[in-house]
Design a protein around this motif. Structure first.
Motif, PDB file in Angstrom:
ATOM      1  N   THR A 107       8.091   2.121   1.021  1.00 15.20           N
ATOM      2  CA  THR A 107       7.812   2.244   2.442  1.00 15.20           C
ATOM      3  C   THR A 107       6.315   2.425   2.668  1.00 15.20           C
ATOM      4  N   TYR A 108       5.790   1.699   3.635  1.00 12.88           N
ATOM      5  CA  TYR A 108       4.388   1.788   4.007  1.00 12.88           C
ATOM      6  C   TYR A 108       4.285   2.063   5.499  1.00 12.88           C
ATOM      7  N   TRP A 109       3.205   2.749   5.866  1.00 17.38           N
ATOM      8  CA  TRP A 109       2.995   3.155   7.246  1.00 17.38           C
ATOM      9  C   TRP A 109       1.638   2.715   7.755  1.00 17.38           C
ATOM     10  N   GLY A 110       1.596   2.382   9.024  1.00 14.56           N
ATOM     11  CA  GLY A 110       0.330   2.139   9.680  1.00 14.56           C
ATOM     12  C   GLY A 110      -0.324   3.443  10.078  1.00 14.56           C
ATOM     13  N   GLN A 111      -1.495   3.342  10.665  1.00 17.75           N
ATOM     14  CA  GLN A 111      -2.257   4.534  11.026  1.00 17.75           C
ATOM     15  C   GLN A 111      -1.738   5.200  12.292  1.00 17.75           C
ATOM     16  N   GLY A 112      -0.942   4.497  13.056  1.00 18.24           N
ATOM     17  CA  GLY A 112      -0.405   5.018  14.294  1.00 18.24           C
ATOM     18  C   GLY A 112      -1.257   4.644  15.492  1.00 18.24           C
TER      19      GLY A 112
END
Length: 119
Positions: A107-112
């Protein structure tokens, strides 16, 4: 490396609309799904919507038909169209990417990106 670059957040009045974009880059390999989560102050991060590599969408109940998730495979980009926004939608919205590595899911996330709904 996998990078998720988000855009489209901002300040909007109740009843307004916003379109969030998330562009994926890097060696993300086989994508299982992409989606959007949000986190408001004092609350847990929660799923808003997701879309599989096959184009199957999944929405949280609180969306109630107001939001639409879509993708542009050629541009490796996922979008979230948000209509009829209310103050309860105020949160930081995070882009999420899940990829398959063997039998495991990474799982990877953006900075928001901040979405604020206020008069």
């Amino acid at each position: 490396q996998v990078q998720l670059v988000e855009s489209g957040g901002g300040l909007v009045q109740p009843g307004g609309s916003l379109r969030l974009s998330c562009a994926a880059s890097g060696s993300f390999g086989r994508i299982k799904a992409m989606g959007w989560y949000r986190q408001a102050p004092g609350k847990q991060r929660e799923l808003v919507a997701s879309i599989t590599s096959g184009g199957i969408g999944n929405y949280a109940d609180f969306v109630k038909g107001r939001f639409t998730i879509s993708r542009d495979n050629a541009k490796n980009t996922v979008y979230l169209r948000m209509n009829s926004l209310t103050p309860e939608d105020t949160a930081v919205y995070y882009c999420n990417l899940q990829r398959l590595l063997g039998l495991a899911t990474e799982t990877y996330w953006g900075q928001g990106t901040q979405v604020t709904v206020s008069s």
